[in-house]
Design a protein around this motif. Structure first.
Motif, short mmCIF file in Angstrom:
data_model
loop_
_atom_site.label_atom_id
_atom_site.label_comp_id
_atom_site.label_asym_id
_atom_site.label_seq_id
_atom_site.Cartn_x
_atom_site.Cartn_y
_atom_site.Cartn_z
N ASP A 1 -62.51 -110.90 85.97
CA ASP A 1 -62.36 -109.39 85.43
C ASP A 1 -61.70 -108.78 86.15
OD1 ASP A 1 -63.95 -107.42 85.04
OD2 ASP A 1 -64.55 -106.95 87.30
N HIS A 2 -61.18 -107.90 85.62
CA HIS A 2 -59.59 -106.99 85.03
C HIS A 2 -59.06 -107.52 84.80
CE1 HIS A 2 -61.38 -105.20 88.63
NE2 HIS A 2 -61.23 -106.13 89.51
N PRO A 3 -59.46 -108.27 83.18
CA PRO A 3 -58.57 -108.49 82.94
C PRO A 3 -57.15 -107.66 82.17
CG PRO A 3 -60.49 -107.63 81.53
CD PRO A 3 -60.68 -107.96 83.04
N ASP A 4 -56.89 -106.93 82.81
CA ASP A 4 -55.81 -106.08 82.95
C ASP A 4 -54.77 -106.93 83.49
OD1 ASP A 4 -57.39 -105.36 84.57
OD2 ASP A 4 -55.55 -103.28 84.96
N ALA B 1 -62.94 -106.29 100.44
CA ALA B 1 -61.12 -106.52 100.19
C ALA B 1 -61.26 -106.98 98.78
CB ALA B 1 -60.80 -107.75 100.91
N CYS B 2 -60.16 -106.03 98.06
CA CYS B 2 -60.56 -106.31 96.51
C CYS B 2 -59.43 -107.44 96.42
CB CYS B 2 -60.54 -104.99 96.06
SG CYS B 2 -60.46 -104.51 94.56
N GLU B 3 -59.58 -108.13 95.14
CA GLU B 3 -58.53 -109.03 94.81
C GLU B 3 -57.49 -107.71 93.39
OE1 GLU B 3 -62.17 -108.77 91.85
OE2 GLU B 3 -61.85 -108.16 93.52
N TYR B 4 -57.93 -107.29 92.86
CA TYR B 4 -57.43 -106.12 91.94
C TYR B 4 -56.10 -106.42 92.29
CZ TYR B 4 -55.83 -103.40 88.09
OH TYR B 4 -55.18 -103.11 87.07
N ARG B 5 -55.12 -106.74 91.56
CA ARG B 5 -53.41 -107.19 91.56
C ARG B 5 -52.94 -108.27 92.98
NH1 ARG B 5 -50.58 -104.28 87.69
NH2 ARG B 5 -51.72 -102.83 86.69
N ARG B 6 -53.91 -108.94 92.94
CA ARG B 6 -53.79 -109.87 94.73
C ARG B 6 -52.97 -108.32 95.80
NH1 ARG B 6 -52.28 -113.02 89.96
NH2 ARG B 6 -52.97 -115.13 90.41
N HIS B 7 -53.98 -107.29 95.57
CA HIS B 7 -54.15 -106.51 97.29
C HIS B 7 -54.88 -107.26 97.78
CE1 HIS B 7 -53.84 -102.84 93.83
NE2 HIS B 7 -52.28 -103.36 94.76
N PHE B 8 -56.10 -107.91 98.21
CA PHE B 8 -56.38 -108.48 99.17
C PHE B 8 -54.51 -109.38 99.86
CE2 PHE B 8 -58.62 -111.96 96.74
CZ PHE B 8 -57.83 -112.62 96.26
N PHE C 1 -60.62 -100.15 78.52
CA PHE C 1 -60.70 -100.94 76.90
C PHE C 1 -60.86 -102.39 76.97
CE2 PHE C 1 -59.54 -96.67 75.84
CZ PHE C 1 -60.94 -96.37 75.35
N THR C 2 -59.57 -103.15 77.84
CA THR C 2 -59.78 -104.40 78.73
C THR C 2 -60.85 -105.08 78.55
OG1 THR C 2 -58.38 -103.86 79.97
CG2 THR C 2 -57.19 -104.11 78.31
N ARG C 3 -60.91 -104.95 79.05
CA ARG C 3 -62.68 -105.34 79.85
C ARG C 3 -63.43 -105.29 78.75
NH1 ARG C 3 -63.73 -102.74 83.87
NH2 ARG C 3 -62.74 -103.70 86.05
N THR C 4 -64.10 -104.48 77.86
CA THR C 4 -64.87 -104.36 76.86
C THR C 4 -65.00 -104.91 75.94
OG1 THR C 4 -64.80 -101.79 77.27
CG2 THR C 4 -66.37 -102.54 75.68
N LYS C 5 -63.26 -105.22 75.61
CA LYS C 5 -62.51 -106.05 74.66
C LYS C 5 -62.94 -107.98 74.49
CE LYS C 5 -58.40 -107.22 71.28
NZ LYS C 5 -57.51 -106.96 71.09
N THR C 6 -62.16 -107.81 76.18
CA THR C 6 -63.15 -109.13 76.52
C THR C 6 -63.88 -109.85 76.41
OG1 THR C 6 -60.55 -109.15 78.29
CG2 THR C 6 -62.27 -110.97 78.37
N PHE C 7 -65.10 -108.87 77.48
CA PHE C 7 -66.72 -109.52 77.20
C PHE C 7 -67.53 -108.58 76.34
CE2 PHE C 7 -64.44 -109.00 81.88
CZ PHE C 7 -64.45 -110.44 81.88
N LEU C 8 -67.37 -108.85 74.52
CA LEU C 8 -67.80 -107.83 74.44
C LEU C 8 -68.92 -108.39 74.07
CD1 LEU C 8 -67.74 -104.94 72.79
CD2 LEU C 8 -67.18 -106.51 70.64
N GLN C 9 -69.27 -110.22 73.40
CA GLN C 9 -70.62 -110.21 73.49
C GLN C 9 -71.33 -110.52 74.93
OE1 GLN C 9 -71.53 -110.84 70.43
NE2 GLN C 9 -73.50 -111.28 71.85
N GLU C 10 -70.71 -111.46 76.23
CA GLU C 10 -71.21 -110.89 77.01
C GLU C 10 -71.39 -109.34 77.01
OE1 GLU C 10 -68.48 -112.19 76.24
OE2 GLU C 10 -68.29 -114.92 77.65
#
Length: 432
Positions: A174-177, A151-158, A344-353
């Motif tokens: 995660d899913h910062p978009d 059950a995936c949390e993306y866009r609250r599908h679950f 790109f959104t995930r890369t930008k959000t977690f660049l240092q991590e």
């Protein structure tokens, strides 16, 4: 008999659901782009027809299920609406289908697919079951007792699901978009918990999961004391990991899994807790030791003196866990990370991590960011990550032979985009 038509049948969830319906005796077909996906083989094995996209695929009387990747203006969706056929989005149909069974949803920011596979494997040894795993694997049975699904949390599908049970592995940003913060993610999981009808199995080592308020019993598992199910006395062996399980501080039994790394122990603990809660005996649960893994999760092969691993890791926490597993399994080899960021959104959000997690490898190669059709690059490039990763190298698709220099090493190809094309290119030119 109703014909079920899947728009985007090669998607991981879609192909798994198509297989479940086929195994349950339904008439199934689907459409997709021509590019070959790893999910295709199982569909072809069952002779489920796959057509190119065209409005002519949609006929009167069909039930149409559309993948979430396709917008409402897609030619087949438009046609389905014109004809007035029964129409569902993937998560909507799944929410209806699972009502026939004792349903167990497996959710969390990380570990969903591996845990779903592990639970399905154990229950499948004892009962006729149906399961839907996020690696594209699905199985149906007309006499299923349980329905195990990712059950995936993306866009609250679950939130379309009202399962009997839920396993919650962790809550992470995660899913910062889509999600704005960890609090936004937590709110989604809290809403999911409110939908569960009989019980929740949650990782008590996860600070966010400890805050969940539930109307049903919550069984906690983890390494820390205070968990209902606790792992102790962990020992790495030549063929996996052995650990003792204590249930509310009383020794229960010793279990073995053919994997390495703390995240795998936690996944196994969640399955042990779930099965124990449903009354399975320890001997049945111990069949966890014969689990062969899921697709694209630490999938290994050997080329000369190198071990090549394909892994879906696309979040800093997952990269850390995958590198930890490789270190524990191959303590005497160098670890080489080949990573392709996903979106790109995930890369930008977690660049240092991302940089921090990759720096745990001995050598790092970076591939261009795999962007999503949903987003703009915002001028971010792979160079922005490379600057933060010690001694990292940008890997070009036509220059992969450079990886041959790493003798007696473990090469981990990681990402959720098309990182596999880099692995394939390297395997074609590898000289070790």
């Amino acid at each position: 008999m109703t014909t079920y038509h899947f728009i985007g049948i090669k998607g991981t969830g879609m192909s798994a659901l198509a297989q479940i319906l086929y195994d349950s005796g339904e008439n199934v077909q689907g459409s997709d782009i021509e590019k070959r996906f790893f999910t295709q083989a199982a569909l072809e094995e069952k002779q489920i027809p796959i057509y190119p996209f065209t409005e002519d695929n949609i006929k009167e009387g069909f039930t149409v299920i559309a993948g979430n990747a396709f917008a409402d203006d897609h030619v087949e969706i438009v046609r389905a609406k014109e004809l007035g056929v029964t129409f569902y989005r993937y998560h909507e149909f799944l929410g209806e289908w699972l009502k026939q069974y004792t349903s167990i949803a497996v959710t969390g920011a990380h570990g969903k697919t591996s845990t779903t596979g592990l639970l399905a494997h154990v229950l499948d040894q004892t009962f006729p079951i149906s399961y839907l795993i996020g690696d594209g694997t699905g199985k149906g049975h007309v006499e299923s007792k349980y329905f195990v699904f990712e059950a995936c949390e993306y866009r609250r599908h679950f939130l379309n699901y009202k399962p009997d049970y839920a396993i919650m592995t962790n809550i992470d940003f995660d899913h910062p978009d889509y999600y704005s913060s960890i609090n936004d993610v937590f709110d989604a999981f809290q809403s999911m918990a409110d939908n569960v009808k009989r019980g929740i199995i949650a990782c008590g080592d996860d600070m966010e999961l400890q805050k969940i308020q539930a109307k049903v019993p919550v069984v906690y598992y983890g390494f820390q004391s205070g968990n209902d199910f606790q792992a102790q006395n962990v020992a790495e062996t030549d063929n996996g990991t052995t650990f003792d399980v204590f249930v509310r501080n009383t020794f229960y039994d010793t279990f073995h899994i053919p994997m390495y790394g703390n995240h795998h122990i936690l996944n196994a603990l969640s399955v042990i807790a779930m099965c124990h809660y449903e009354g399975l005996q320890a001997d049945s649960i111990k069949k966890i030791s014969t689990f062969e893994g899921v697709k694209r999760r630490f999938t290994e092969k050997t080329i000369g003196s190198q071990v090549i691993i394909d892994d879906y890791a696309h979040h800093p926490r997952e990269i850390s866990a995958t590198i930890e597993s490789a270190r524990k399994k191959y303590p005497n080899k160098n670890i080489v990370a080949i990573f392709q960021p996903h979106t790109f959104t995930r890369t930008k959000t977690f660049l240092q991590e991302f940089a921090d997690s990759l720096n745990a490898a001995d050598s790092v190669y970076l591939c261009d960011i795999f962007g999503s059709a949903r987003e703009q690059s915002g001028q971010l490039t792979i160079d922005d990550l490379q600057k933060r990763v010690d001694n990292s190298v940008i890997l070009e698709l036509d220059r992969t032979e450079i990886l041959s220099e790493h003798h007696d090493s473990v090469l981990i190809f990681m990402g959720a985009g098309d990182i596999q094309k880099f692995q394939k290119a390297y395997e074609a030119v590898a000289t070790i």
